[in-house]
Motif scaffolding. Structure first.
Motif, PDB file in Angstrom:
ATOM      1  N   LEU A 152      24.397  21.641   0.081  1.00  0.00           N
ATOM      2  CA  LEU A 152      25.606  21.149  -0.587  1.00  0.00           C
ATOM      3  C   LEU A 152      25.347  19.778  -1.214  1.00  0.00           C
ATOM      4  O   LEU A 152      25.752  19.521  -2.357  1.00  0.00           O
ATOM      5  CB  LEU A 152      26.762  21.059   0.400  1.00  0.00           C
ATOM      6  CG  LEU A 152      27.480  22.360   0.769  1.00  0.00           C
ATOM      7  CD1 LEU A 152      28.462  22.105   1.890  1.00  0.00           C
ATOM      8  CD2 LEU A 152      28.184  22.947  -0.441  1.00  0.00           C
ATOM      9  N   ILE A 153      24.665  18.912  -0.485  1.00  0.00           N
ATOM     10  CA  ILE A 153      24.341  17.588  -1.021  1.00  0.00           C
ATOM     11  C   ILE A 153      23.435  17.719  -2.236  1.00  0.00           C
ATOM     12  O   ILE A 153      23.600  17.016  -3.249  1.00  0.00           O
ATOM     13  CB  ILE A 153      23.687  16.722   0.066  1.00  0.00           C
ATOM     14  CG1 ILE A 153      24.674  16.482   1.218  1.00  0.00           C
ATOM     15  CG2 ILE A 153      23.209  15.391  -0.500  1.00  0.00           C
ATOM     16  CD1 ILE A 153      24.078  15.748   2.397  1.00  0.00           C
ATOM     17  N   ASN A 154      22.468  18.627  -2.168  1.00  0.00           N
ATOM     18  CA  ASN A 154      21.580  18.849  -3.315  1.00  0.00           C
ATOM     19  C   ASN A 154      22.365  19.320  -4.534  1.00  0.00           C
ATOM     20  O   ASN A 154      22.103  18.898  -5.667  1.00  0.00           O
ATOM     21  CB  ASN A 154      20.521  19.893  -2.951  1.00  0.00           C
ATOM     22  CG  ASN A 154      19.552  19.400  -1.898  1.00  0.00           C
ATOM     23  OD1 ASN A 154      19.290  18.203  -1.807  1.00  0.00           O
ATOM     24  ND2 ASN A 154      19.026  20.305  -1.096  1.00  0.00           N
ATOM     25  N   PHE A 155      23.339  20.189  -4.295  1.00  0.00           N
ATOM     26  CA  PHE A 155      24.145  20.692  -5.406  1.00  0.00           C
ATOM     27  C   PHE A 155      24.987  19.586  -6.023  1.00  0.00           C
ATOM     28  O   PHE A 155      25.103  19.478  -7.247  1.00  0.00           O
ATOM     29  CB  PHE A 155      25.042  21.824  -4.905  1.00  0.00           C
ATOM     30  CG  PHE A 155      26.064  22.281  -5.915  1.00  0.00           C
ATOM     31  CD1 PHE A 155      25.672  22.843  -7.115  1.00  0.00           C
ATOM     32  CD2 PHE A 155      27.421  22.139  -5.658  1.00  0.00           C
ATOM     33  CE1 PHE A 155      26.619  23.253  -8.051  1.00  0.00           C
ATOM     34  CE2 PHE A 155      28.356  22.549  -6.580  1.00  0.00           C
ATOM     35  CZ  PHE A 155      27.952  23.112  -7.776  1.00  0.00           C
ATOM     36  N   PHE A 156      25.566  18.731  -5.178  1.00  0.00           N
ATOM     37  CA  PHE A 156      26.361  17.626  -5.703  1.00  0.00           C
ATOM     38  C   PHE A 156      25.497  16.660  -6.502  1.00  0.00           C
ATOM     39  O   PHE A 156      25.939  16.099  -7.512  1.00  0.00           O
ATOM     40  CB  PHE A 156      27.064  16.888  -4.563  1.00  0.00           C
ATOM     41  CG  PHE A 156      28.149  17.694  -3.899  1.00  0.00           C
ATOM     42  CD1 PHE A 156      28.865  18.634  -4.621  1.00  0.00           C
ATOM     43  CD2 PHE A 156      28.464  17.512  -2.559  1.00  0.00           C
ATOM     44  CE1 PHE A 156      29.865  19.380  -4.029  1.00  0.00           C
ATOM     45  CE2 PHE A 156      29.463  18.250  -1.956  1.00  0.00           C
ATOM     46  CZ  PHE A 156      30.171  19.188  -2.700  1.00  0.00           C
ATOM     47  N   LEU A 157      24.255  16.458  -6.072  1.00  0.00           N
ATOM     48  CA  LEU A 157      23.332  15.614  -6.829  1.00  0.00           C
ATOM     49  C   LEU A 157      23.053  16.220  -8.198  1.00  0.00           C
ATOM     50  O   LEU A 157      23.060  15.511  -9.212  1.00  0.00           O
ATOM     51  CB  LEU A 157      22.029  15.439  -6.052  1.00  0.00           C
ATOM     52  CG  LEU A 157      20.904  14.702  -6.794  1.00  0.00           C
ATOM     53  CD1 LEU A 157      21.326  13.286  -7.150  1.00  0.00           C
ATOM     54  CD2 LEU A 157      19.624  14.700  -5.956  1.00  0.00           C
ATOM     55  N   ALA A 158      22.834  17.531  -8.229  1.00  0.00           N
ATOM     56  CA  ALA A 158      22.582  18.194  -9.509  1.00  0.00           C
ATOM     57  C   ALA A 158      23.798  18.099 -10.433  1.00  0.00           C
ATOM     58  O   ALA A 158      23.669  17.911 -11.638  1.00  0.00           O
ATOM     59  CB  ALA A 158      22.202  19.658  -9.277  1.00  0.00           C
ATOM     60  N   MET A 159      25.001  18.214  -9.858  1.00  0.00           N
ATOM     61  CA  MET A 159      26.215  18.104 -10.662  1.00  0.00           C
ATOM     62  C   MET A 159      26.381  16.686 -11.220  1.00  0.00           C
ATOM     63  O   MET A 159      26.804  16.507 -12.360  1.00  0.00           O
ATOM     64  CB  MET A 159      27.444  18.465  -9.824  1.00  0.00           C
ATOM     65  CG  MET A 159      27.666  19.935  -9.612  1.00  0.00           C
ATOM     66  SD  MET A 159      29.318  20.271  -8.967  1.00  0.00           S
ATOM     67  CE  MET A 159      30.331  19.772 -10.350  1.00  0.00           C
ATOM     68  N   TYR A 160      26.024  15.700 -10.411  1.00  0.00           N
ATOM     69  CA  TYR A 160      26.169  14.314 -10.847  1.00  0.00           C
ATOM     70  C   TYR A 160      25.271  13.998 -12.041  1.00  0.00           C
ATOM     71  O   TYR A 160      25.621  13.169 -12.886  1.00  0.00           O
ATOM     72  CB  TYR A 160      25.844  13.389  -9.676  1.00  0.00           C
ATOM     73  CG  TYR A 160      25.803  11.924 -10.041  1.00  0.00           C
ATOM     74  CD1 TYR A 160      26.990  11.214 -10.285  1.00  0.00           C
ATOM     75  CD2 TYR A 160      24.601  11.235 -10.151  1.00  0.00           C
ATOM     76  CE1 TYR A 160      26.957   9.871 -10.630  1.00  0.00           C
ATOM     77  CE2 TYR A 160      24.562   9.893 -10.494  1.00  0.00           C
ATOM     78  CZ  TYR A 160      25.745   9.217 -10.728  1.00  0.00           C
ATOM     79  OH  TYR A 160      25.712   7.894 -11.076  1.00  0.00           O
ATOM     80  N   THR A 161      24.112  14.651 -12.114  1.00  0.00           N
ATOM     81  CA  THR A 161      23.148  14.330 -13.169  1.00  0.00           C
ATOM     82  C   THR A 161      23.439  15.045 -14.484  1.00  0.00           C
ATOM     83  O   THR A 161      22.667  14.887 -15.433  1.00  0.00           O
ATOM     84  CB  THR A 161      21.731  14.695 -12.707  1.00  0.00           C
ATOM     85  OG1 THR A 161      21.661  16.108 -12.428  1.00  0.00           O
ATOM     86  CG2 THR A 161      21.353  13.924 -11.449  1.00  0.00           C
ATOM     87  N   VAL A 162      24.517  15.824 -14.551  1.00  0.00           N
ATOM     88  CA  VAL A 162      24.807  16.565 -15.785  1.00  0.00           C
ATOM     89  C   VAL A 162      24.992  15.616 -16.964  1.00  0.00           C
ATOM     90  O   VAL A 162      24.532  15.880 -18.077  1.00  0.00           O
ATOM     91  CB  VAL A 162      26.066  17.447 -15.599  1.00  0.00           C
ATOM     92  CG1 VAL A 162      26.508  18.036 -16.923  1.00  0.00           C
ATOM     93  CG2 VAL A 162      25.772  18.568 -14.618  1.00  0.00           C
ATOM     94  N   THR A 163      25.660  14.510 -16.738  1.00  0.00           N
ATOM     95  CA  THR A 163      25.914  13.551 -17.819  1.00  0.00           C
ATOM     96  C   THR A 163      24.839  12.477 -17.911  1.00  0.00           C
ATOM     97  O   THR A 163      25.000  11.514 -18.655  1.00  0.00           O
ATOM     98  CB  THR A 163      27.276  12.860 -17.600  1.00  0.00           C
ATOM     99  OG1 THR A 163      27.291  12.243 -16.302  1.00  0.00           O
ATOM    100  CG2 THR A 163      28.412  13.867 -17.690  1.00  0.00           C
ATOM    101  N   LYS A 164      23.725  12.639 -17.164  1.00  0.00           N
ATOM    102  CA  LYS A 164      22.660  11.635 -17.143  1.00  0.00           C
ATOM    103  C   LYS A 164      21.378  12.180 -17.758  1.00  0.00           C
ATOM    104  O   LYS A 164      20.275  11.876 -17.304  1.00  0.00           O
ATOM    105  CB  LYS A 164      22.386  11.184 -15.702  1.00  0.00           C
ATOM    106  CG  LYS A 164      23.621  10.844 -14.883  1.00  0.00           C
ATOM    107  CD  LYS A 164      24.321   9.614 -15.409  1.00  0.00           C
ATOM    108  CE  LYS A 164      25.518   9.260 -14.526  1.00  0.00           C
ATOM    109  NZ  LYS A 164      26.251   8.087 -15.020  1.00  0.00           N
TER     110      LYS A 164
END
Length: 407
Positions: free
Chosen positions: A311-323
């Motif tokens: 879950l933490i890995n997925f949230f990290l991937a979601m955070y980087t969408v705009t980066k």
């Protein structure tokens, strides 16, 4: 190698047939909706990403003095009325003042939703209908404030309408990237758990030890992993068929999906590939957990931290969408557990294809590494002997353990 592949095929065919034609799998197909709870939890982070993505950028292609005064006026007003009530202004290079605003909007590197040109007394706002309608009044106020004109006598903002801009296209592709990430994660978490359940059941019944005595343990793990992957694709095919059937009933009421940067055919292929890699990575990790655990209780205890970490890995991937292109996004693309989700989001926003080939090769190599570690742990913790004892009789038949069967 060929012996291992043939044995893995036999194990995979056995597991696939046993699962597909079981009643449990039929009822499993009826309950794919619970991962939506995970999507709701991820929506909090997705909302923040959406708020960051929904701020269109207006490029300022004015003279140096006018641009400086306009940006200073915006900074002053932002302190009084709030940052989000005013358009985001980006001062363009002085050379951009000689380029047509329409050309500046076509430049994807700028990512502009509109271009403000002309002068403070006669501003010209070029862009699509959305940014023009939303920020025409704010641009007039900023121009008047910057030129020290009475606020009751605002300048008339000339507008020029274009069909599309890089800024609007970027925001649409962000929506595609986020939706695909959520779908990929939900399917992976829903289906990868079947690998662990199957292994736990066969360990409890001592079937896994019989298989390990008959064929190489590498083939057992490889066959089980790909059998579960085939089962996952069967489940996805059933759900997709039902979903498309329901969607066809809605007809034109359904919203159109933004086209990804690589195009729908390539994006669909990459979606299948990255789901496969995400499933194999998580599935091989679950096999390793099953290899370390001696009881069902230990399996449940060890699998919970892995699920939370995913879950933490997925949230990290979601955070980087705009980066896109930033160090944190590059790290997410390289880290194996976030790589499939980060790379599918990159495919929605960037048309470059060669990074995907490197990412898939790296992810496949990581799957092999985890499988080898899982096999080693199984031999050490379960078989105890370090390898399965196998002998051959005069006819070349493999026999279980050290017992030679008659005939």
């Amino acid at each position: 190698m060929m012996e291992t592949i043939r044995a893995a095929f036999v194990i995979g065919r056995r597991d696939f047939t046993a699962i597909i034609f079981s009643k449990a799998f039929f009822f499993f197909l009826l309950g794919p909706m619970f991962p939506l709870l995970v999507g709701g939890a991820a929506g909090l982070l997705g909302g923040q990403v959406a708020r960051d993505a929904d701020r269109p950028v207006v490029g300022v292609a004015m003279s140096i003095d006018d641009s400086r005064q306009l940006l200073a006026a915006r900074a002053t007003l932002a302190e009084q009325v709030g940052e989000r009530r005013l358009p985001e202004l980006k001062q363009l290079a002085q050379s951009a003042t000689g380029i047509a605003p329409e050309k500046l909007l076509e430049d994807k590197k700028n990512g502009l939703a509109a271009v403000l040109s002309g002068s403070l007394k006669k501003p010209v706002l070029t862009g699509t209908s959305g940014p023009i309608e939303n920020y025409r009044g704010e641009i007039a106020i900023l121009s008047a404030f910057a030129s020290n004109v009475d606020s009751m006598d605002l300048p008339i903002v000339e507008t020029r309408l274009v069909q599309s801009s890089a800024g609007n296209e970027k925001r649409k592709r962000l929506a595609t990237a986020q939706a695909t990430q959520v779908l990929l994660f939900m399917l992976t978490m829903l289906l990868a758990g079947m690998v662990l359940s199957n292994l736990v059941e066969e360990k409890a019944n001592k079937i896994i030890e019989i298989l390990a005595a008959a064929v190489p343990m590498d083939a057992v793990f490889l066959g089980k992993l790909f059998a579960m992957l085939a089962m996952a694709f069967v489940g996805i095919a059933v759900w997709a068929t039902v979903g498309f059937g329901l969607a066809s009933l809605s007809g034109p009421a359904l919203p159109s999906l933004p086209t990804p940067a690589v195009g729908w055919p390539v994006f669909g292929l990459l979606g299948v590939v990255y789901f496969t890699m995400a499933y194999l990575i998580l599935g091989s990790l679950f096999l390793g957990i099953g290899a370390m655990a001696a009881t069902v209780r230990e399996v449940q205890t060890l699998s919970m931290p892995v699920t939370m970490a995913q879950l933490i890995n997925f949230f990290l991937a979601m955070y980087t969408v705009t980066k896109l292109g930033e160090p944190i996004e590059i790290f997410a693309c390289l880290f194996p557990f976030t790589s499939p989700f980060a790379m599918i989001a990159r495919a929605a926003q960037d048309a470059t294809l060669w990074p995907h080939l490197l990412a898939v090769i790296w992810q496949a190599l990581f799957v092999v590494i985890i499988l080898r570690i899982g096999v080693y742990l199984f031999r050490r913790n379960v078989m105890k002997s370090g390898s399965a004892g196998r002998i051959k009789d005069s006819g070349g038949k493999k026999l279980f353990g050290l017992i030679k069967l008659p005939g």
